[in-house]
Design a protein around this motif. Structure first.
Motif, mmCIF file in Angstrom:
data_model
loop_
_atom_site.group_PDB
_atom_site.id
_atom_site.type_symbol
_atom_site.label_atom_id
_atom_site.label_comp_id
_atom_site.label_asym_id
_atom_site.label_seq_id
_atom_site.Cartn_x
_atom_site.Cartn_y
_atom_site.Cartn_z
ATOM 1 N N TYR A 229 0.781 -0.875 0.024
ATOM 2 C CA TYR A 229 -0.063 0.147 -0.020
ATOM 3 C C TYR A 229 0.792 1.186 0.001
ATOM 4 O O TYR A 229 1.820 1.275 0.656
ATOM 5 N N VAL A 230 0.567 2.292 -0.701
ATOM 6 C CA VAL A 230 1.008 3.746 -0.702
ATOM 7 C C VAL A 230 -0.107 4.571 -0.280
ATOM 8 O O VAL A 230 -1.305 4.518 -1.087
ATOM 9 N N LEU A 231 0.181 5.276 0.819
ATOM 10 C CA LEU A 231 -0.910 6.231 1.278
ATOM 11 C C LEU A 231 -0.397 7.583 1.006
ATOM 12 O O LEU A 231 0.762 7.972 1.582
ATOM 13 N N VAL A 232 -0.946 8.490 0.059
ATOM 14 C CA VAL A 232 -0.592 9.630 -0.136
ATOM 15 C C VAL A 232 -1.359 10.776 0.293
ATOM 16 O O VAL A 232 -2.776 10.588 0.133
ATOM 17 N N ALA A 233 -0.708 11.661 1.147
ATOM 18 C CA ALA A 233 -1.450 12.936 1.610
ATOM 19 C C ALA A 233 -1.672 13.898 0.420
ATOM 20 O O ALA A 233 -0.736 14.358 0.046
ATOM 21 N N ARG A 234 -2.565 14.528 0.659
ATOM 22 C CA ARG A 234 -2.899 15.710 -0.401
ATOM 23 C C ARG A 234 -2.616 16.965 0.256
ATOM 24 O O ARG A 234 -3.023 17.003 1.555
ATOM 25 N N PRO A 235 -2.366 17.934 -0.274
ATOM 26 C CA PRO A 235 -2.215 19.527 0.471
ATOM 27 C C PRO A 235 -3.489 19.818 1.186
ATOM 28 O O PRO A 235 -4.600 19.304 0.720
ATOM 29 N N GLY A 236 -3.316 20.267 2.361
ATOM 30 C CA GLY A 236 -4.619 20.484 3.113
ATOM 31 C C GLY A 236 -4.888 19.561 4.068
ATOM 32 O O GLY A 236 -5.714 19.840 4.864
ATOM 33 N N LEU A 237 -4.289 18.497 4.308
ATOM 34 C CA LEU A 237 -4.635 17.330 5.345
ATOM 35 C C LEU A 237 -4.134 17.826 6.554
ATOM 36 O O LEU A 237 -4.858 17.404 7.607
ATOM 37 N N ALA A 238 -2.995 18.725 6.851
ATOM 38 C CA ALA A 238 -2.550 18.775 8.209
ATOM 39 C C ALA A 238 -3.609 19.743 8.937
ATOM 40 O O ALA A 238 -3.699 19.305 10.266
ATOM 41 N N GLU A 239 -4.199 20.724 8.556
ATOM 42 C CA GLU A 239 -5.259 21.286 9.145
ATOM 43 C C GLU A 239 -6.374 20.515 9.815
ATOM 44 O O GLU A 239 -6.560 20.378 10.873
ATOM 45 N N PRO A 240 -7.141 19.856 8.965
ATOM 46 C CA PRO A 240 -7.989 19.167 9.486
ATOM 47 C C PRO A 240 -7.803 17.943 10.217
ATOM 48 O O PRO A 240 -8.533 17.552 11.446
ATOM 49 N N ALA A 241 -6.643 17.297 10.075
ATOM 50 C CA ALA A 241 -6.230 16.233 11.122
ATOM 51 C C ALA A 241 -5.705 16.888 12.287
ATOM 52 O O ALA A 241 -6.076 16.143 13.483
#
Length: 116
Positions: A83-95
Protein backbone atom coordinates in the motif's frame (compact mmCIF):
# COMPACT_ATOMS: atom_id res chain seq x y z
CA UNK A 1 5.42 -0.09 12.75
CA UNK A 2 8.37 -2.35 12.03
CA UNK A 3 10.65 -1.65 9.08
CA UNK A 4 9.81 -4.93 7.37
CA UNK A 5 6.18 -3.74 7.18
CA UNK A 6 7.14 -0.55 5.31
CA UNK A 7 7.87 0.21 1.69
CA UNK A 8 11.12 2.11 1.34
CA UNK A 9 12.54 1.45 -2.13
CA UNK A 10 11.59 3.58 -5.08
CA UNK A 11 10.90 0.54 -7.27
CA UNK A 12 8.34 -0.78 -4.73
CA UNK A 13 6.50 2.56 -4.81
CA UNK A 14 6.62 2.57 -8.62
CA UNK A 15 5.18 -0.94 -8.83
CA UNK A 16 2.24 0.04 -6.64
CA UNK A 17 1.60 3.23 -8.60
CA UNK A 18 1.88 1.63 -12.04
CA UNK A 19 0.21 -1.75 -11.60
CA UNK A 20 -2.08 -1.18 -8.64
CA UNK A 21 -5.51 0.28 -8.04
CA UNK A 22 -6.42 3.36 -6.03
CA UNK A 23 -9.14 4.98 -3.97
CA UNK A 24 -9.26 8.55 -2.77
CA UNK A 25 -10.94 11.01 -0.48
CA UNK A 26 -10.59 14.79 -0.32
CA UNK A 27 -7.32 14.59 1.65
CA UNK A 28 -5.87 11.11 1.00
CA UNK A 29 -5.20 8.65 -1.83
CA UNK A 30 -4.60 4.96 -1.16
CA UNK A 31 -2.84 2.90 -3.85
CA UNK A 32 -2.59 -0.88 -3.46
CA UNK A 33 -1.08 -3.79 -5.32
CA UNK A 34 -1.28 -7.54 -4.50
CA UNK A 35 2.13 -9.15 -4.03
CA UNK A 36 2.68 -12.37 -5.93
CA UNK A 37 5.35 -13.88 -3.71
CA UNK A 38 3.60 -13.50 -0.34
CA UNK A 39 -0.15 -13.93 -0.64
CA UNK A 40 -0.61 -14.28 3.12
CA UNK A 41 2.26 -12.01 4.16
CA UNK A 42 1.69 -8.93 6.27
CA UNK A 43 0.64 -5.76 4.46
CA UNK A 44 3.42 -3.25 3.75
CA UNK A 45 2.83 0.50 3.80
CA UNK A 46 4.63 3.37 2.13
CA UNK A 47 3.81 6.99 2.90
CA UNK A 48 4.09 9.90 0.48
CA UNK A 49 3.66 13.31 2.06
CA UNK A 50 4.63 16.01 -0.47
CA UNK A 51 6.03 19.44 0.38
CA UNK A 52 2.70 21.04 -0.46
CA UNK A 53 1.32 19.57 2.78
CA UNK A 54 3.54 21.84 4.86
CA UNK A 55 6.95 22.33 6.39
CA UNK A 56 9.19 19.41 7.34
CA UNK A 57 7.87 19.52 10.90
CA UNK A 58 4.26 19.34 9.69
CA UNK A 59 5.01 16.55 7.18
CA UNK A 60 6.77 14.44 9.81
CA UNK A 61 3.86 14.92 12.24
CA UNK A 62 1.42 13.85 9.51
CA UNK A 63 3.52 10.74 8.80
CA UNK A 64 3.64 9.79 12.48
CA UNK A 65 -0.13 10.13 12.82
CA UNK A 66 -0.77 8.17 9.61
CA UNK A 67 1.49 5.33 10.79
CA UNK A 68 -0.36 5.22 14.11
CA UNK A 69 -3.75 5.16 12.36
CA UNK A 70 -2.54 2.40 10.02
CA UNK A 71 -1.28 0.34 12.95
CA UNK A 72 -4.74 0.58 14.53
CA UNK A 73 -6.41 -0.63 11.34
CA UNK A 74 -4.08 -3.56 10.58
CA UNK A 75 -6.71 -6.13 11.54
CA UNK A 76 -8.98 -4.79 8.77
CA UNK A 77 -6.29 -4.43 6.08
CA UNK A 78 -6.14 -7.30 3.56
CA UNK A 79 -2.87 -9.24 3.80
CA UNK A 80 -0.50 -9.88 0.91
CA UNK A 81 -0.70 -6.35 -0.50
CA UNK A 82 1.61 -3.36 -0.75
CA UNK A 83 0.00 0.00 0.00
CA UNK A 84 1.03 3.60 -0.60
CA UNK A 85 -0.88 6.25 1.30
CA UNK A 86 -0.52 9.71 -0.27
CA UNK A 87 -1.42 12.83 1.68
CA UNK A 88 -2.93 15.66 -0.32
CA UNK A 89 -2.31 19.35 0.39
CA UNK A 90 -4.55 20.64 3.14
CA UNK A 91 -4.54 17.44 5.22
CA UNK A 92 -2.57 18.86 8.15
CA UNK A 93 -5.22 21.37 9.29
CA UNK A 94 -8.24 19.02 9.48
CA UNK A 95 -6.11 16.22 10.93
CA UNK A 96 -5.03 18.58 13.70
CA UNK A 97 -8.45 20.08 14.40
CA UNK A 98 -10.68 16.99 13.95
CA UNK A 99 -8.33 14.53 15.59
CA UNK A 100 -6.98 11.08 15.01
CA UNK A 101 -10.42 9.43 15.07
CA UNK A 102 -11.48 11.43 12.00
CA UNK A 103 -8.30 10.47 10.18
CA UNK A 104 -8.81 6.81 11.12
CA UNK A 105 -12.29 7.00 9.61
CA UNK A 106 -10.89 8.43 6.37
CA UNK A 107 -8.29 5.67 6.06
CA UNK A 108 -10.79 2.96 7.07
CA UNK A 109 -13.14 4.15 4.32
CA UNK A 110 -10.42 3.62 1.71
CA UNK A 111 -9.37 0.25 3.17
CA UNK A 112 -13.02 -0.79 2.82
CA UNK A 113 -12.76 -0.09 -0.91
CA UNK A 114 -9.78 -2.45 -1.15
CA UNK A 115 -11.94 -5.28 0.16
CA UNK A 116 -14.69 -4.66 -2.41
Amino acid sequence: MQRRHRLSRSRDFDAVYRRGASASTRYLVLHWFPRDEELDGPPRLGLAVPRAVGSAVVRNRVKRVLREVWRGLLAEVPAGHDYVLVARPGLAEPAESRGQEWLAGEVAEMVGRVRS
